[in-house]
Write a protein that holds these residues in place. Sequence first.
Motif, PDB file in Angstrom:
ATOM      1  N   GLN A 227       0.816  -1.215   0.000  1.00  0.00           N
ATOM      2  CA  GLN A 227       0.000   0.000   0.000  1.00  0.00           C
ATOM      3  C   GLN A 227       0.847   1.262   0.000  1.00  0.00           C
ATOM      4  O   GLN A 227       0.332   2.355  -0.178  1.00  0.00           O
ATOM      5  CB  GLN A 227      -0.881   0.043   1.243  1.00  0.00           C
ATOM      6  N   GLY A 228       2.154   1.086   0.283  1.00  0.00           N
ATOM      7  CA  GLY A 228       3.015   2.254   0.338  1.00  0.00           C
ATOM      8  C   GLY A 228       2.782   3.110   1.569  1.00  0.00           C
ATOM      9  O   GLY A 228       3.217   4.235   1.647  1.00  0.00           O
ATOM     10  N   ILE A 229       2.046   2.582   2.572  1.00  0.00           N
ATOM     11  CA  ILE A 229       1.868   3.329   3.818  1.00  0.00           C
ATOM     12  C   ILE A 229       2.126   2.412   4.998  1.00  0.00           C
ATOM     13  O   ILE A 229       2.095   1.188   4.871  1.00  0.00           O
ATOM     14  CB  ILE A 229       0.433   3.895   3.965  1.00  0.00           C
ATOM     15  N   THR A 230       2.379   2.986   6.151  1.00  0.00           N
ATOM     16  CA  THR A 230       2.597   2.221   7.361  1.00  0.00           C
ATOM     17  C   THR A 230       1.243   2.059   8.040  1.00  0.00           C
ATOM     18  O   THR A 230       0.587   3.039   8.326  1.00  0.00           O
ATOM     19  CB  THR A 230       3.554   2.980   8.290  1.00  0.00           C
ATOM     20  N   ILE A 231       0.791   0.820   8.283  1.00  0.00           N
ATOM     21  CA  ILE A 231      -0.581   0.652   8.756  1.00  0.00           C
ATOM     22  C   ILE A 231      -0.696   0.163  10.189  1.00  0.00           C
ATOM     23  O   ILE A 231      -1.778   0.046  10.702  1.00  0.00           O
ATOM     24  CB  ILE A 231      -1.391  -0.311   7.868  1.00  0.00           C
ATOM     25  N   ASP A 232       0.392  -0.147  10.847  1.00  0.00           N
ATOM     26  CA  ASP A 232       0.233  -0.606  12.222  1.00  0.00           C
ATOM     27  C   ASP A 232       1.409  -0.081  13.022  1.00  0.00           C
ATOM     28  O   ASP A 232       2.335   0.486  12.469  1.00  0.00           O
ATOM     29  CB  ASP A 232       0.193  -2.127  12.255  1.00  0.00           C
ATOM     30  N   VAL A 233       1.357  -0.282  14.326  1.00  0.00           N
ATOM     31  CA  VAL A 233       2.482   0.196  15.119  1.00  0.00           C
ATOM     32  C   VAL A 233       3.619  -0.801  14.995  1.00  0.00           C
ATOM     33  O   VAL A 233       3.432  -1.984  15.243  1.00  0.00           O
ATOM     34  CB  VAL A 233       2.088   0.324  16.595  1.00  0.00           C
ATOM     35  N   ALA A 234       4.800  -0.323  14.581  1.00  0.00           N
ATOM     36  CA  ALA A 234       5.965  -1.200  14.511  1.00  0.00           C
ATOM     37  C   ALA A 234       6.935  -0.772  15.610  1.00  0.00           C
ATOM     38  O   ALA A 234       7.270   0.400  15.706  1.00  0.00           O
ATOM     39  CB  ALA A 234       6.609  -1.058  13.144  1.00  0.00           C
ATOM     40  N   TYR A 235       7.329  -1.706  16.476  1.00  0.00           N
ATOM     41  CA  TYR A 235       8.269  -1.373  17.544  1.00  0.00           C
ATOM     42  C   TYR A 235       9.681  -1.738  17.118  1.00  0.00           C
ATOM     43  O   TYR A 235       9.907  -2.790  16.539  1.00  0.00           O
ATOM     44  CB  TYR A 235       7.921  -2.131  18.827  1.00  0.00           C
ATOM     45  N   ARG A 236      10.622  -0.843  17.380  1.00  0.00           N
ATOM     46  CA  ARG A 236      12.028  -1.120  17.097  1.00  0.00           C
ATOM     47  C   ARG A 236      12.856  -0.774  18.322  1.00  0.00           C
ATOM     48  O   ARG A 236      12.475   0.077  19.119  1.00  0.00           O
ATOM     49  CB  ARG A 236      12.511  -0.267  15.923  1.00  0.00           C
ATOM     50  N   PHE A 237      13.997  -1.445  18.451  1.00  0.00           N
ATOM     51  CA  PHE A 237      14.861  -1.239  19.617  1.00  0.00           C
ATOM     52  C   PHE A 237      16.248  -0.861  19.148  1.00  0.00           C
ATOM     53  O   PHE A 237      16.755  -1.436  18.196  1.00  0.00           O
ATOM     54  CB  PHE A 237      14.961  -2.523  20.436  1.00  0.00           C
ATOM     55  N   PHE A 238      16.872   0.097  19.808  1.00  0.00           N
ATOM     56  CA  PHE A 238      18.285   0.369  19.552  1.00  0.00           C
ATOM     57  C   PHE A 238      18.888   0.994  20.788  1.00  0.00           C
ATOM     58  O   PHE A 238      18.179   1.386  21.719  1.00  0.00           O
ATOM     59  CB  PHE A 238      18.490   1.226  18.299  1.00  0.00           C
ATOM     60  N   SER A 239      20.210   1.045  20.812  1.00  0.00           N
ATOM     61  CA  SER A 239      20.813   1.671  21.979  1.00  0.00           C
ATOM     62  C   SER A 239      22.107   2.359  21.603  1.00  0.00           C
ATOM     63  O   SER A 239      22.700   2.074  20.558  1.00  0.00           O
ATOM     64  CB  SER A 239      21.055   0.638  23.079  1.00  0.00           C
ATOM     65  N   THR A 240      22.479   3.312  22.432  1.00  0.00           N
ATOM     66  CA  THR A 240      23.755   4.006  22.266  1.00  0.00           C
ATOM     67  C   THR A 240      24.500   3.835  23.584  1.00  0.00           C
ATOM     68  O   THR A 240      24.026   3.161  24.496  1.00  0.00           O
ATOM     69  CB  THR A 240      23.536   5.497  21.990  1.00  0.00           C
ATOM     70  N   GLU A 241      25.652   4.468  23.682  1.00  0.00           N
ATOM     71  CA  GLU A 241      26.406   4.411  24.929  1.00  0.00           C
ATOM     72  C   GLU A 241      25.570   4.910  26.105  1.00  0.00           C
ATOM     73  O   GLU A 241      25.655   4.406  27.208  1.00  0.00           O
ATOM     74  CB  GLU A 241      27.641   5.330  24.809  1.00  0.00           C
ATOM     75  N   LYS A 242      24.750   5.937  25.828  1.00  0.00           N
ATOM     76  CA  LYS A 242      24.076   6.643  26.924  1.00  0.00           C
ATOM     77  C   LYS A 242      22.718   6.065  27.306  1.00  0.00           C
ATOM     78  O   LYS A 242      22.327   6.111  28.464  1.00  0.00           O
ATOM     79  CB  LYS A 242      23.869   8.109  26.522  1.00  0.00           C
ATOM     80  N   ARG A 243      21.993   5.579  26.311  1.00  0.00           N
ATOM     81  CA  ARG A 243      20.619   5.167  26.578  1.00  0.00           C
ATOM     82  C   ARG A 243      20.211   4.008  25.685  1.00  0.00           C
ATOM     83  O   ARG A 243      20.822   3.791  24.640  1.00  0.00           O
ATOM     84  CB  ARG A 243      19.660   6.317  26.254  1.00  0.00           C
ATOM     85  N   LYS A 244      19.134   3.340  26.090  1.00  0.00           N
ATOM     86  CA  LYS A 244      18.511   2.405  25.158  1.00  0.00           C
ATOM     87  C   LYS A 244      17.140   2.974  24.796  1.00  0.00           C
ATOM     88  O   LYS A 244      16.551   3.746  25.567  1.00  0.00           O
ATOM     89  CB  LYS A 244      18.402   1.023  25.774  1.00  0.00           C
ATOM     90  N   PHE A 245      16.680   2.570  23.621  1.00  0.00           N
ATOM     91  CA  PHE A 245      15.457   3.186  23.099  1.00  0.00           C
ATOM     92  C   PHE A 245      14.485   2.133  22.592  1.00  0.00           C
ATOM     93  O   PHE A 245      14.890   1.119  22.032  1.00  0.00           O
ATOM     94  CB  PHE A 245      15.792   4.101  21.911  1.00  0.00           C
ATOM     95  N   ILE A 246      13.193   2.418  22.811  1.00  0.00           N
ATOM     96  CA  ILE A 246      12.156   1.654  22.122  1.00  0.00           C
ATOM     97  C   ILE A 246      11.352   2.673  21.340  1.00  0.00           C
ATOM     98  O   ILE A 246      10.861   3.653  21.901  1.00  0.00           O
ATOM     99  CB  ILE A 246      11.233   0.911  23.096  1.00  0.00           C
TER     100      ILE A 246
END
Length: 627
Positions: free
Chosen positions: A87-106
């Motif tokens: 569809q070329g659009i984002t239709i649901d919530v997609a969760y991703r995780f990453f982190s740096t030296e200082k923090r982790k992120f969701i």
Amino acid sequence: MSVATDTSAAVATYLQQHETKDLLRFITCGSVDDGKSTLIGRLLYETRALFADQLSALESDSRRHGTQGDAIDYALLMDGLSAEREQGITIDVAYRFFSTEKRKFIVADCPGHEQYTRNMATGASTADVAVVLVDARKGLLAQTRRHSYIVSLLGIRHVLLAVNKMDLVGYDFAVFDEIVDGYRELAAQLGIDNFQAIPLSALQGDNLLQSSPQTPWYDGPSVLEYLETVRVERTRGDVGFRLPVQWVNRPNQDFRGFAGTVAAGTVRPGDEIVALPSGRRSKVARIVTADGDLDIAGEGQAITLTLADELDISRGDVIADAHKPPQVSDQFAAHLLWMGEQALLPGRPYWLKIGTRTVSASITEIKHKIDVNTQEPLAAKHLELNEVAYCNIYLDQPVPFEAYADNRTLGGFILVDRQSDATVAAGTLDFALRRAGNIHWQHLDVDKTARARIKGQQPRCLWFTGLSGSGKSTIANLVDKRLHAMGYHTFILDGDNVRHGLNKDLGFTDEDRVENIRRVAEVAKLMADAGLIVLVSFISPFRAERRMARDLFAPGEFVEVYIDTPLAVAEERDVKGLYAKARAGQLRNFTGIDSPYEVPEAAELELDTVSDPAERLAQRVIDYLIE
Ligand SMILES: Nc1ncnc2c1ncn2[C@@H]1O[C@H](COP(=O)(O)OS(=O)(=O)O)[C@@H](OP(=O)(O)O)[C@H]1O
Ligand SMILES: Nc1ncnc2c1ncn2[C@@H]1O[C@H](COP(=O)(O)OP(=O)(O)O)[C@@H](O)[C@H]1O
């Protein structure tokens, strides 16, 4: 408030791996092509958070689907689902995780499409920061307003206004400045007091990780610097200690602990606490964790408390600072975001989950709904998917709570459909309505049992349900006559009659039918309290309201009698000529024609009026009663 997702196991694993680092949850919102997928994809890539397999999938996908030639298409990282790609659009919530030296992120990526407010609320319900994307060429759109409104409704206090595609406007300060001015006004209206605007090119990487030489006029943080350093708090001010009890840990006679995650404040051994809603007090004896006892515990920590005294505390109760306890109430003013496929109907009971507690609740009044694009109040009788409203809500028992603005754990709730178990709304409690506290039960010396005994009978509610013309009145009348002749004390409540008096203000919309049945069920209950056998003969087309009626009575008292007559037969009989009118389009919302009838799934009696005459069916009801 948290809305369950199947990603919770993945989230838990990730959190375990990065236990020691500070966590920031954020959401991204923006229009389909504002570039938010590119922004997040690039953040993930650059922070080297990609797992090896994701990376190789990305490289081959870029070649196949990408829009960037041989270069990596960062947007593909976020648009993970194939349906979305098509569809070329984002239709649901997609969760991703990453982190740096200082923090982790969701990060929760929220769709930009108009009808997906529901998904956005799901992502926003646990986020600390919202990244609102704006295309520098387009400026603030209706969508920016809608997303910002939901962000503020769900209590996110920090907004990063990412003014993207600055490369396409020649990194012009004036363009940026005008957008920021507009947003400042919107933020003030919505009560968003912390926002940081960043001029950005997600595609070129300007101001993403480091400051860009292209924007010498901007001296603020880059996106990553902002996310790494923004200070967030999930409760406002000096809210006292709160522990919603998740479970009671009682491995043996000597140990009784109350386990949960601290929702606000701090606690130490010796602190005075109060258990709510009971109001009983004690002192903290120990703070137990898997790694040994603690001297102090604070927000977000999973602990088990033991107390100096034996208090009766169970799952769903809240243990709180005795000197600053939350309030307890059963009636509230609240904001609701409706996520159900079926409309919200005032008066219908739903499950309400708040903290760790589940109670029965109904909306007593929709004050107004709110246009999410303009924040204008609009009159409403019911709520459809994705609509927001301000309403009064009534619970069947008092719960400890806090205004959502002060505490998201004890002020946020979800509503769950009682039939399907689906989450149908996310809501925020604003304040308690005082009325409930001022009305008390009057004790009556002559009770129901005494009244029934003098009549020599057991009170009952015989609930006849079925299509118009199915035979409800005919059969109920026959049953009534026979019971009366046998010396029983009875009374009939018939839809046609009650609608001439008590319910003459009600028509045949879904919401009016809900109220019609609510009132008649309450009247039937009063009649049973008076010791009578009451016969109720209403179409009562919805399972939810028949269930609500059943729940008002003692076990065994309520007898659901389904008058089973096919639509074609009822229509053929057409006693009152109403089916003909409905078919001719002269009568709207007619049951079976353009208004639904939900067939009972577990009625005590099912009476088939095609195979048996009314007299025999009436006798079956009598036999059921006098067995
Ligand atoms: N639109 C529409 N739909 C259904 N019925 C209609 C409608 N308009 C009028 N009537 C007449 O109202 C009677 C049904 O009222 P109820 O109070 O039993 O209906 S409900 O339980 O609220 O659905 C019903 O009586 P019964 O035929 O005895 O069922 C009808 O005579
Ligand atoms: N087995 C049966 N049971 C009940 N009614 C029947 C039966 N067979 C035919 N009828 C007729 O169907 C009609 C049902 O009308 P009514 O009792 O007013 O229905 P309702 O109250 O459900 O609208 C009556 O005219 C009744 O004589």
